[in-house]
Design an enzyme around this catalytic site. Structure first.
Site, mmCIF file in Angstrom:
data_model
loop_
_atom_site.group_PDB
_atom_site.id
_atom_site.type_symbol
_atom_site.label_atom_id
_atom_site.label_comp_id
_atom_site.label_asym_id
_atom_site.label_seq_id
_atom_site.Cartn_x
_atom_site.Cartn_y
_atom_site.Cartn_z
ATOM 1 N N GLY A 352 -2.240 -21.722 -13.037
ATOM 2 C CA GLY A 352 -2.253 -20.687 -12.045
ATOM 3 C C GLY A 352 -1.718 -19.427 -13.179
ATOM 4 O O GLY A 352 -1.513 -18.246 -12.382
ATOM 5 N N SER A 673 18.969 -31.051 -17.430
ATOM 6 C CA SER A 673 20.264 -29.370 -16.710
ATOM 7 C C SER A 673 20.390 -29.192 -16.003
ATOM 8 O O SER A 673 21.325 -28.055 -15.249
ATOM 9 C CB SER A 673 18.780 -28.020 -16.893
ATOM 10 N N LYS A 716 13.860 -20.439 -14.075
ATOM 11 C CA LYS A 716 14.618 -20.856 -12.818
ATOM 12 C C LYS A 716 15.465 -19.535 -12.095
ATOM 13 O O LYS A 716 15.539 -19.881 -10.769
ATOM 14 C CB LYS A 716 15.704 -21.849 -14.161
#
Length: 765
Positions: A352, A673, A716
């Site tokens: 997208g 992570s 993030k």
């Protein structure tokens, strides 16, 4: 019953049934034993032994225990020098023993009593019905057997008559001699006739289909010949000769290498000399058509003005500076040297964000045609490099098909979903793409169907992928990777104002005089009704909003002005789908915000920990992958090794089970992570101290507490900012990645960089 003794006649490959006559011919020269037996017949009776089990014929143990008592009815010499015997079967007999006398056999036998049953008449009628069905279906069965039924009045004789008449193999006929019970014989006969009918029906169906196919072919041939004659009479003949003339004329105008032109010329000659009814004719014609319609030397001229290219790219896509700069560099070098190979670009980013639409805009800005293929899910190499012409239905691969569709030798060629190709036993299409996407060898690309080299060095290939890790390394090495990251909320706002809202107003027949939406309402729409890295879902949401407005306008019969605000959005779209302030209400010990990179871009990932009485076991839930499970075990081991420093009672760890859970269990989660987040959640639980819900963290932890760097930082941080996070702990090695973070986000968030987990502990606890 008295035991009787008679001569034995051994007959090869023939079975004689009671109440049945057979003819036997023998040669006076070679069949001495037959002559001796026939001349020694007593009272015209002999014992017929149907099978012969040994080649010598003198082994008494090889002879069967059952036979048929036979009567010699006729003996005559025929004109060919042979002697013919007519022998009539009389009844079954049981052989007691054999003796050898005067070079031929004799047998002691008992006459058998055929058992009778009340069911004989029922089986008699059933067997007759099966026989009539068999005669009607089997072409070589005559009606003569039906005339013989008048003299049959018992089931045993009927079985023998049918067994001798129908088509049975030698071994089965021998078995019928040994079966004494007529009911058992009738059952076997019905079964054998039904099986025989199945084979006959299959054979007839196959013959009928073949005959119909031949008739159809002949019919088509005659019709085509008539059409030709009619066209000739009308002066409208379109013979193969006329077609060959047109092909040669087209070939003379074709701009292509001399080698290719000679190949096409040879194929046209083959086509001209070939019979019109040859099945290969259509295959050759299809090949000639492909060769004549490929753009061998047909080029478009690139836009010379770099400013114009930049203006077109800016008007169609917001930001994406790396891609735009690379295209401008390519054009600049090409204009300066006039001898630059086209780059092989790969746009990598979440769904997208506009990878494919950007590639199409590049084609428009360069004034080039475009071709697009999707390779997601293909597992056959022939999809890339084509099928060989020897196969029926052969065709070129998708690369050559795309070039023909583009109509030029230097299009912008978009290869979508390059990371979703599959590799299995059928082939490895990714390896087939090496020749296409390697600038050092794609000037001599060879498709298996075309069989001639085609120069792809002038093609601007742009591949797209969602995950760079899923692209095979050898293929990734040929690509110039350009990462397209997620859009921030403010980038989405700008895209919506400049592109999406005007586009959707136009497609729904609305004007700015009818509908307006301010920045705050657009931002509310972005935050509370979409959750994605790109703007695809945002575009659909805006379209839904405008669609409902159009419906209202048409229902009212007038065109009022709509100023879209939060209230109108909720009226048309319902309650908000997403909320980013949930953590304000849920501040608890053992709950810490992690940071994740998903298909929607970035997002926060709450990690929960709990403990209860047990034996010190670790329970993990939430669809965690292997790497994340290892992070949980590492975090617990690190805490156990440092209980004194962090002032944690080690007995609590020994006497309780610890449960770590990551919500949304239906979503698979993996990656290293989350290490420092899990560690913080466990310490928060064990010390019963709450962690501020505006804090988030990401980083891998080692057994010694070192914090290692992670990837996807921009996505993030964007996701965390959207969720209301205001302080983030990051590995010190990721400090350089802050350059990619938009300024409007960096001013709202405090970033704390750490090397060891102890630094996080001091800041939080």
């Amino acid at each position: 019953m008295n035991i009787k003794k008679l001569l034995v006649l051994v007959v090869n490959d023939m079975v004689i049934f009671p109440n049945n006559e057979v003819r036997i011919e023998y040669d006076n020269i070679h069949d001495n034993q037959m002559i001796s037996i026939v001349e020694s017949i007593e009272d015209n009776l002999m014992l017929i032994v149907n099978p012969i089990y040994s080649e010598s014929g003198d082994d008494l143990t090889s002879l069967p225990n059952y036979g048929v008592l036979g009567r010699l009815k006729l003996k005559m010499v025929v004109p060919n020098g042979k002697t013919r015997l007519v022998i009539e079967g009389v009844e079954r007999v049981e052989i007691k023993n054999y003796t050898q006398e005067d070079k031929f056999f004799r047998a002691n036998y008992n006459e058998l009593e055929i058992p009778k049953s009340d069911e004989d008449s029922d089986y008699f009628n059933i067997l007759l019905g099966s026989l009539e069905k068999y005669i009607n279906k089997v072409p070589y069965m005559g009606n003569a057997i039906l005339s013989q039924l008048n003299r049959v009045d018992n089931l045993s004789d009927l079985c023998d008559m049918i067994a001798s008449s129908i088509n049975l193999d030698y071994e089965k006929k021998k078995e019928y001699i040994t079966v004494i019970d007529p009911i058992e014989r009738s059952k076997r006969l019905i079964k054998d006739m039904n099986e025989s009918l199945k084979y006959i029906e299959l054979e007839q169906r196959i013959e009928q289909e073949v005959e119909e196919e031949l008739n159809e072919t002949q019919k088509e041939y005659f019709l085509r010949e008539k059409i030709k004659l009619m066209q000739q009479e009308l002066g409208e003949a379109n013979s193969k000769d006329d077609e060959v003339v047109k092909l040669n004329k087209k070939l003379s105008k074709l701009k292509c290498p001399t080698k290719v032109k000679e190949k096409i010329k040879r194929e046209i000659s083959r086509y001209e000399s070939m019979n019109s009814n040859s099945p290969e004719l259509g295959m050759i014609r299809e090949y000639i058509d492909w060769m004549l319609n490929l753009p061998w030397n047909n080029f478009t001229k690139d836009t010379s003005s770099l400013k114009e290219v930049r203006s077109i790219l800016d008007s169609s896509h917001y930001a994406l500076e790396d891609v735009k700069t690379r295209i401008l560099e390519y054009l600049a070098v090409k204009q300066n040297t006039n001898n630059s190979k086209s780059p092989i670009i790969c746009l990598v980013g979440p769904p997208g964000v506009g990878k494919t639409s950007l590639a199409l805009s590049i084609a428009k800005s360069l004034n080039r045609t475009s071709a697009k293929i999707s390779v997601g899910g293909i597992n056959d190499e022939a999809e890339i490099v084509g099928h060989r012409r020897t196969y029926i239905g052969a065709a070129p691969g998708r690369i050559i098909q795309g070039i023909r569709k583009a109509g030029t030798s230097n299009p912008v060629f978009i290869i979508d979903e390059i990371d979703k190709m599959t590799k299995d036993i059928k082939g490895d299409p990714a390896s087939s793409l090496l020749e296409v996407l390697d600038p050092e060898q794609n000037n001599k690309f060879s498709d298996h169907y075309i069989e001639e080299e085609f120069d792809l060095s002038n093609v601007l290939f742009i591949a797209t992928a969602n995950y760079i890790e899923q692209i095979p390394y050898e293929l990734r090495d040929r690509l110039e990777i350009i990462n397209i990251s997620s859009y921030t909320e403010y980038e989405k706002l700008d895209i919506a104002k400049k592109h999406l809202v005007p586009k959707e107003l136009d497609s729904h027949g609305l004007t700015p005089l009818q509908v307006q939406i301010d920045d705050d309402s657009l931002l509310y729409l972005i935050r509370c009704y979409t959750k994605e890295a790109g703007v695809r879902d945002l575009e659909r949401t805006i379209a839904t909003l405008f669609r409902k407005i159009v419906k209202e306008i048409l229902l009212d019969g007038k065109a009022p002005f709509y100023q879209i605000d939060k209230k109108l959005i909720e009226e048309f779209l319902g309650v908000p789908k997403y909320s980013y302030n949930e953590n304000d209400k849920n501040r608890e010990s053992g709950v810490v915000n992690g940071m994740a990179y998903t298909v929607f871009g970035g997002d926060i990932l709450q990690i929960e920990a709990n403990l209860y009485k047990g034996k010190g076991e670790l329970i993990l839930t939430g669809s965690l992958g292997d790497v994340m499970r290892e992070s949980c075990r590492i975090a617990l081991s690190y805490i156990k090794a440092n209980t004194k420093e962090y002032k944690i009672d080690s007995k609590v760890l020994e006497e309780n089970d610890i449960h770590i859970h990551v919500p949304e269990g239906a979503v698979n989660k993996d990656g290293p992570s989350a290490g420092i987040t899990i560690t913080t959640a466990l310490i928060s639980l064990l010390k019963d101290k709450k962690v501020d819900n505006t804090i988030a963290m990401t980083g891998e932890i080692t057994l010694r507490g070192r914090v290692l760097p992670i990837g996807g930082l921009k996505e993030k941080v964007i996701g965390a900012h959207r969720a209301g996070i205001r302080k983030i702990f990051l590995p010190v090695e990721n400090e350089k990645d802050l350059e990619d973070i938009p300024e409007e986000i960096k001013k709202d968030i405090k970033f704390i960089f750490v090397r060891n987990y102890k630094e996080i502990y001091k800041k939080i606890f």
